[in-house]
Write an enzyme that holds these catalytic residues in place. Structure first.
Site, PDB file in Angstrom:
ATOM      1  N   ASP A  34       0.782  -1.090   0.080  1.00 50.96           N
ATOM      2  CA  ASP A  34      -0.010   0.044  -0.126  1.00 50.96           C
ATOM      3  C   ASP A  34       0.960   1.609   0.499  1.00 50.96           C
ATOM      4  OD1 ASP A  34       0.753  -0.489   2.826  1.00 50.96           O
ATOM      5  OD2 ASP A  34      -0.288   1.246   3.012  1.00 50.96           O
TER       6      ASP A  34
ATOM      7  N   GLU B 174       0.137  -0.441   5.720  1.00 47.94           N
ATOM      8  CA  GLU B 174       0.924   0.052   7.198  1.00 47.94           C
ATOM      9  C   GLU B 174       0.495   1.206   7.454  1.00 47.94           C
ATOM     10  OE1 GLU B 174       5.056   1.690   8.092  1.00 47.94           O
ATOM     11  OE2 GLU B 174       3.440   1.745   6.277  1.00 47.94           O
TER      12      GLU B 174
END
Length: 433
Positions: A78, A140
């Site tokens: 991500d 994250e």
């Protein structure tokens, strides 16, 4: 490398922003491509794993040869939001090559980490000298603590003798370094309320308490005239190592001519061993949409960076108490959306670190030096707690000029090659555990 660069370009073109309010489909598409990439390395077991309250993690595994250690490889697929497209010189999700570098959101943080692992594993053509476990996280940047909870619930899945976290990099391109210190972090939203609703600034201004003015006074109280944190209980620390020079830092950070750096002590102290407080966002009417009104409410997002030995929850309590003490006129103050993560201090004398030193010297042409990182990777503290015997090694293809979390993020392709080469050499060397 040509294949890997093409794959990085495709992966970075997927806007996998896992923040609330952004579409989920691209994040899931990035997970699917990450799974495809891990399968291409020859890992016999690859799958997506649900993570409660988050996007799936991608997991791969190969058993250890008899007597060999096991290494866990970590990265995340991500990315941060792109922010204002007008601040980008190239479209953030159309990765673009310029002078040996790839520009685009996530090309460095942390899709370079995904590709570095893939490159290193492909070097062995499915015959891995060590046991391999790979975990690629999907959220994250917004809520990494959800993978922390997953690790705590599934300790055997990720158990390893050494852990490589490919979510850091060198101070400058080619300056081989291992990150041995991470600051922890805490973030929260503070809201100030003064009125039931906005009122006319001509009719009521001068007597009606302005929530924005109150918030500004509270935020200004967080630092002294030099820019040092002045919250009681948050002292300045000392880093036992060499940081960047003022000139290097000014160039990397893009500090304008005539503008002073803030804080006191060495840059290594300020960046890697001390508390830092940053206001990362404010919710008030924009200048474009301003009206002549006294504001009834204002909100700010505050991030606190915490030295490795500090406690993030205690730091938040200290900051919030300081804000409440600084609040004028009896305004209502509320705090919400708290996120915390602990810091990390590495043991640098183990066998895995010795193997990495040799690998990086071959890949970069110089032995690595120890550096700190002002950024936070909350998962690392969980890994330390869960696997106290494991050595944790932080290095990667990013560098301080990569503009991660900022417009015009970029990755130097040669740095990716060196980082992946170092990782492959490390896996081969560490096999002689």
């Amino acid at each position: 490398m040509p294949r890997a660069v093409e794959e990085l370009t495709r992966l970075a073109a997927i806007p996998s922003v896992a923040f609330p309010g952004h579409p989920e489909e691209p994040v899931l598409a990035a997970a699917a491509m990450t799974e495809e990439l891990l399968r291409s390395t020859g890992l016999p077991h690859v799958r997506q794993i649900p993570v409660e309250g988050s996007f799936p993690a991608v997991y791969g595994e190969a058993p250890a040869p008899p007597g060999a250690p096991t290494v866990l490889l970590y990265a995340h697929y991500d990315v941060q939001p792109a922010g204002d497209p007008a601040l980008w010189r190239t479209p953030p999700f159309q990765p673009t090559f310029v002078d040996g570098a790839l520009f685009g959101r996530g090309v460095a943080d942390d899709k370079s980490g995904v590709i570095a692992h893939v490159l290193a594993l492909r070097a062995f053509q499915g015959r891995f000298p060590v046991g391999v476990k790979v975990i690629i996280e999907g959220q994250e940047e917004y809520a990494g603590e959800r993978l922390e909870a997953f690790v705590e619930r599934n300790p055997d899945l990720l158990r390893a003798d050494a852990i490589v976290v490919a979510d850091t990099g060198n101070p400058s391109v080619g300056d081989a370094s291992v990150t041995t210190s991470l600051r922890g972090m805490a973030a929260f939203t503070v809201e100030v309320r003064t009125l039931a609703e906005a009122v006319h600034s001509g009719s009521f201004g001068g007597a009606a308490p302005d929530a924005l003015a109150a918030l500004i006074r509270m935020l200004a109280a967080l630092h002294d005239e030099n820019g040092d944190v002045r919250v009681p209980g948050l002292p300045r620390g000392i880093f036992l190592g060499t940081g960047p020079s003022d000139e290097e830092f000014r160039a990397t950070a893009g500090v304008l001519d005539g503008v002073s750096l803030v804080g006191s002590g060495s840059l290594a102290d300020r960046l890697w061993a001390s508390y830092a407080i940053t206001v990362t966002g404010i919710d008030v009417p924009s200048v474009q949409h301003a009206i002549n009104a006294v504001q009834p409410a204002a909100r700010a997002r505050i991030t606190v960076r915490v030295p490795p030995a500090g406690d993030p929850k205690t730091a938040v309590n200290d900051v919030v108490e300081h804000l409440r003490h600084a609040a004028p006129w009896g305004v209502n103050v509320a705090v919400s959306d708290l996120v915390v993560g602990s810091g990390f201090q590495a043991d640098t004398g183990g066998r895995a670190r010795a193997a990495l030193n040799r690998a990086m010297e071959r890949a970069f042409g110089r032995p690595p030096r120890d550096i700190g990182a002002g950024g936070s990777i909350p998962l690392v503290a969980t890994l330390v707690k869960q696997y106290p015997a494991a050595e944790i090694l932080l290095f990667g293809a990013e560098d301080d000029g990569a503009a991660i979390h900022a417009p015009n993020e970029r990755l130097v392709i040669e740095e990716l090659r060196r980082a992946a080469t170092a990782e492959a050499l490390f896996l081969a060397d560490y096999a002689d555990f």
